[in-house]
Design a protein around this motif. Sequence first.
Motif, PDB file in Angstrom:
ATOM      1  N   ARG A 159      93.617 -80.724 -97.197  1.00  0.00           N
ATOM      2  CA  ARG A 159      94.726 -81.274 -98.003  1.00  0.00           C
ATOM      3  C   ARG A 159      96.061 -80.815 -97.432  1.00  0.00           C
ATOM      4  O   ARG A 159      97.052 -81.541 -97.463  1.00  0.00           O
ATOM      5  CB  ARG A 159      94.599 -80.842 -99.455  1.00  0.00           C
ATOM      6  CG  ARG A 159      93.517 -81.562-100.231  1.00  0.00           C
ATOM      7  CD  ARG A 159      93.681 -81.397-101.743  1.00  0.00           C
ATOM      8  NE  ARG A 159      92.603 -82.105-102.419  1.00  0.00           N
ATOM      9  CZ  ARG A 159      91.499 -81.518-102.898  1.00  0.00           C
ATOM     10  NH1 ARG A 159      91.332 -80.204-102.800  1.00  0.00           N
ATOM     11  NH2 ARG A 159      90.545 -82.237-103.473  1.00  0.00           N
ATOM     12  N   TYR A 162      98.192 -82.908 -94.995  1.00  0.00           N
ATOM     13  CA  TYR A 162      98.826 -84.145 -95.454  1.00  0.00           C
ATOM     14  C   TYR A 162      99.985 -83.825 -96.386  1.00  0.00           C
ATOM     15  O   TYR A 162     100.030 -82.756 -96.979  1.00  0.00           O
ATOM     16  CB  TYR A 162      97.814 -85.011 -96.199  1.00  0.00           C
ATOM     17  CG  TYR A 162      96.657 -85.475 -95.349  1.00  0.00           C
ATOM     18  CD1 TYR A 162      95.575 -84.627 -95.108  1.00  0.00           C
ATOM     19  CD2 TYR A 162      96.648 -86.734 -94.770  1.00  0.00           C
ATOM     20  CE1 TYR A 162      94.519 -85.037 -94.307  1.00  0.00           C
ATOM     21  CE2 TYR A 162      95.596 -87.143 -93.977  1.00  0.00           C
ATOM     22  CZ  TYR A 162      94.541 -86.290 -93.755  1.00  0.00           C
ATOM     23  OH  TYR A 162      93.499 -86.692 -92.951  1.00  0.00           O
ATOM     24  N   PRO A 163     100.905 -84.765 -96.540  1.00  0.00           N
ATOM     25  CA  PRO A 163     101.959 -84.571 -97.536  1.00  0.00           C
ATOM     26  C   PRO A 163     101.341 -84.377 -98.916  1.00  0.00           C
ATOM     27  O   PRO A 163     100.272 -84.916 -99.208  1.00  0.00           O
ATOM     28  CB  PRO A 163     102.765 -85.878 -97.473  1.00  0.00           C
ATOM     29  CG  PRO A 163     102.453 -86.462 -96.149  1.00  0.00           C
ATOM     30  CD  PRO A 163     101.065 -86.025 -95.808  1.00  0.00           C
ATOM     31  N   GLN A 164     102.032 -83.615 -99.740  1.00  0.00           N
ATOM     32  CA  GLN A 164     101.483 -83.275-101.062  1.00  0.00           C
ATOM     33  C   GLN A 164     101.162 -84.480-101.908  1.00  0.00           C
ATOM     34  O   GLN A 164     100.269 -84.447-102.748  1.00  0.00           O
ATOM     35  CB  GLN A 164     102.486 -82.393-101.816  1.00  0.00           C
ATOM     36  CG  GLN A 164     102.284 -80.937-101.530  1.00  0.00           C
ATOM     37  CD  GLN A 164     103.089 -80.062-102.468  1.00  0.00           C
ATOM     38  OE1 GLN A 164     104.133 -80.449-102.981  1.00  0.00           O
ATOM     39  NE2 GLN A 164     102.618 -78.858-102.681  1.00  0.00           N
ATOM     40  N   SER A 165     101.880 -85.569-101.692  1.00  0.00           N
ATOM     41  CA  SER A 165     101.690 -86.763-102.519  1.00  0.00           C
ATOM     42  C   SER A 165     100.416 -87.535-102.161  1.00  0.00           C
ATOM     43  O   SER A 165     100.007 -88.441-102.883  1.00  0.00           O
ATOM     44  CB  SER A 165     102.894 -87.695-102.363  1.00  0.00           C
ATOM     45  OG  SER A 165     103.074 -87.994-100.995  1.00  0.00           O
ATOM     46  N   THR A 166      99.785 -87.202-101.049  1.00  0.00           N
ATOM     47  CA  THR A 166      98.614 -87.972-100.598  1.00  0.00           C
ATOM     48  C   THR A 166      97.394 -87.612-101.435  1.00  0.00           C
ATOM     49  O   THR A 166      97.012 -86.457-101.533  1.00  0.00           O
ATOM     50  CB  THR A 166      98.305 -87.668 -99.121  1.00  0.00           C
ATOM     51  OG1 THR A 166      99.494 -87.757 -98.362  1.00  0.00           O
ATOM     52  CG2 THR A 166      97.282 -88.652 -98.574  1.00  0.00           C
ATOM     53  N   GLN A 167      96.790 -88.656-102.026  1.00  0.00           N
ATOM     54  CA  GLN A 167      95.556 -88.459-102.790  1.00  0.00           C
ATOM     55  C   GLN A 167      94.396 -88.674-101.833  1.00  0.00           C
ATOM     56  O   GLN A 167      94.060 -89.804-101.510  1.00  0.00           O
ATOM     57  CB  GLN A 167      95.465 -89.501-103.915  1.00  0.00           C
ATOM     58  CG  GLN A 167      96.479 -89.331-105.021  1.00  0.00           C
ATOM     59  CD  GLN A 167      95.935 -88.406-106.092  1.00  0.00           C
ATOM     60  OE1 GLN A 167      94.721 -88.251-106.231  1.00  0.00           O
ATOM     61  NE2 GLN A 167      96.815 -87.768-106.817  1.00  0.00           N
ATOM     62  N   HIS A 221      92.011 -93.698-103.027  1.00  0.00           N
ATOM     63  CA  HIS A 221      92.212 -92.432-102.338  1.00  0.00           C
ATOM     64  C   HIS A 221      92.249 -92.668-100.837  1.00  0.00           C
ATOM     65  O   HIS A 221      91.575 -93.546-100.317  1.00  0.00           O
ATOM     66  CB  HIS A 221      91.093 -91.441-102.687  1.00  0.00           C
ATOM     67  CG  HIS A 221      91.136 -90.999-104.104  1.00  0.00           C
ATOM     68  ND1 HIS A 221      90.405 -91.612-105.087  1.00  0.00           N
ATOM     69  CD2 HIS A 221      91.846 -90.025-104.714  1.00  0.00           C
ATOM     70  CE1 HIS A 221      90.659 -91.029-106.250  1.00  0.00           C
ATOM     71  NE2 HIS A 221      91.527 -90.067-106.052  1.00  0.00           N
ATOM     72  N   TYR A 222      93.017 -91.858-100.159  1.00  0.00           N
ATOM     73  CA  TYR A 222      93.289 -92.092 -98.742  1.00  0.00           C
ATOM     74  C   TYR A 222      92.356 -91.284 -97.834  1.00  0.00           C
ATOM     75  O   TYR A 222      91.978 -90.158 -98.146  1.00  0.00           O
ATOM     76  CB  TYR A 222      94.752 -91.706 -98.440  1.00  0.00           C
ATOM     77  CG  TYR A 222      95.105 -91.879 -96.985  1.00  0.00           C
ATOM     78  CD1 TYR A 222      95.040 -90.800 -96.098  1.00  0.00           C
ATOM     79  CD2 TYR A 222      95.441 -93.131 -96.472  1.00  0.00           C
ATOM     80  CE1 TYR A 222      95.313 -90.966 -94.762  1.00  0.00           C
ATOM     81  CE2 TYR A 222      95.715 -93.301 -95.136  1.00  0.00           C
ATOM     82  CZ  TYR A 222      95.654 -92.218 -94.289  1.00  0.00           C
ATOM     83  OH  TYR A 222      95.912 -92.381 -92.960  1.00  0.00           O
ATOM     84  N   PRO A 250     100.450 -91.549 -93.959  1.00  0.00           N
ATOM     85  CA  PRO A 250     101.104 -90.385 -94.558  1.00  0.00           C
ATOM     86  C   PRO A 250     102.284 -89.838 -93.753  1.00  0.00           C
ATOM     87  O   PRO A 250     103.160 -89.195 -94.313  1.00  0.00           O
ATOM     88  CB  PRO A 250      99.983 -89.351 -94.646  1.00  0.00           C
ATOM     89  CG  PRO A 250      98.733 -90.148 -94.711  1.00  0.00           C
ATOM     90  CD  PRO A 250      98.986 -91.351 -93.857  1.00  0.00           C
TER      91      PRO A 250
END
Lengths: 261, 404
Positions: A159, A162-167, A221-222, A250
């Motif tokens: 996690r 990745y940027p924090q916003s990435t689910q 989800h990505y 991302p």
Amino acid sequence: MKALLVAGEKSYLNEISYLLKDDQFRKSTKNMLLCYHSINKIIAKIPFRIYETFDCNEIGLFIGTSHGELETTKDFLKSIGIDKRARPFLFQHGLHNATLGFICQTLNHTGPAITVSNRFFSGEDAIDLAMDWLQLNKIKIAITVGYDSLPLGLENQVRGLYPQSTQLSTGSAAALVLANEEGVRKILNTNYSINLNNLFLERITYCRTSNARTGGSTSTHYYDSNAIEEIYNNLSRYPNHCSTMNLQKPNGTYSVINMAS
Amino acid sequence: MIASTTPAVAVTGYGVVTPHGLGIDPLWSNLLKRQTCIANDTGTGIIDQDILEQLKYSLPKDDGESASCGREKSLLMALYAIQQSMLHAGWTSLNSDDGLIFATTTGYIASWENELLGFLSGSRREDSFQEAFRREPLGTMLADICNGLNFCGHNLLITTACSSSAQAIAIASDWIRLGKVKRCLVGGCETLSMLTSQGFDCFKLLTRELARPFDKKRSGINLAEGAAFICLENESTIVDRQRIQARILGGGIASDAYHMTAPHPEGLGIYNAMKIALNDASIDKSEIDFIHAHGTGSYHNDLSEGLAIQRLFGEHSPPVYSTKPIHGHTLAACGVIESIICIKTLTEQILPTNIGLKDRDEKLKINLPLEHESVALKKPIKFILKSSLGFGGSNAAIVLGGIS
């Protein structure tokens, strides 16, 4: 260059729990089973048998993944570095190419098979390579698969990439089957009533700019190779529809996928 | 089938880094002197500190942020090999209509696997591990290479274990034939890591002695580090024909579908790959002058590959060589390093030697020149078949041709 999109499918972790309990797959990883399940779903729904309709060298298999079998790599390193007991099957299952090897073995796929890995463009690269081979007529039909999953014990670390916003998806795979004109003719000659998705997938082009475009993700989800799932989702929602998909990554780059009926 | 108007693919430059040193010269001269880089005590070939220092001095210091002195060893190796290949080809930079295909099995893992163990055992803090873990995705290394070259054209990373860079060469040739790119830089890089060393070791595939491919008493593989790149161009666009070193005439890729690590017992996959490559090159098997085998020195690989060659070529095959005792098995990079040796063979018209082959495996009825046997050239070497086998049953073969 156009390739006909024959079929697509996707799989999530909750769908493969029955496979994880199957003795036959007791040493398989969840990534292997995600890919296998996606391909099996396609095989079950298309009205022709890929491996009977086509010669082995006419079928290409292209797998895209960013993190590969990271969980198994971690387990192998732990087995030698901490447990001080090397477990060979963890090594053999821990390389990026292990998933491809498993799929080839399980499907008895002896044609060309390639694993690609290019972070956010892993899925696009698998499709692009398949389209190159179809255009050259080196193969007539291609199975492209994209997968990634969060490795147990390293979820936070992945996690953190990745940027924090990435689910991020806990584990997903998607598969597409593409064919060229000769492949389509072979399919139509099987005398089955074919209900092909009549979309032509044009060549993918990449653009690397920071300009965000509209057309957000259709996946909940990505994962890095999810372009394949995005295409499948788009088709499922808008069959027979011309569209341009802008898949934002991302890191702010994006890829453009054109589809026309 | 590819149309006869499909462009031919020329090799115009190459660069290589091995434990022998920087560039092709130390590798080639040691190959002719039959001198290995494999250490007696470990059975491995490592890029040592001397070579590493030379690498750092050789690379330009103003390449940009990612090319600072904090670079990973593997990145230094790859960038040097790229620099040398482009210099050799006369390329001053990469353009947006060029391509880059990179092959690796483990990428930067040597730089973060110890950090991982520290984290798992509790001796490393999460934030310090996270910093090292940034390099986990293989694509990170490709991105660093592209950033180091200021390149934003078509790029791809192939990771099919030991057949990766041979597959990459075949794919790069296809890109040029398709007109997808005008030129393509293709290569691979591998450094030794705990993962690969311990992994191969737990399968009892390694030997501390010098590997002896195809020998009756072969006992295993010597792992080594290495990086190499070649420059490919559409031959019809080349004005100065003297720039052409060799040609890539065809490629073939096929799978065993047999086992995750052991090759098919009869070499089904590599047999198919070789057949496809010959067909792709429009070359009859009788025209092949020699076969550069994967030949790792492991019992099963050499047996499977030898049987596949036997099935395709019969008992009177072209001479079969493996040069891995000289430079070691460089995993994903071996296809391109050994292709460069093939290119050098084509330009110098000198055959290599099967170091370590004292007593042929009697199960193999193919032409395997022994270590002390030198094969007299009855005609110029024009066509070479290069084969590569990888874990997961991934196989690749390339046909290389000379410039005449």
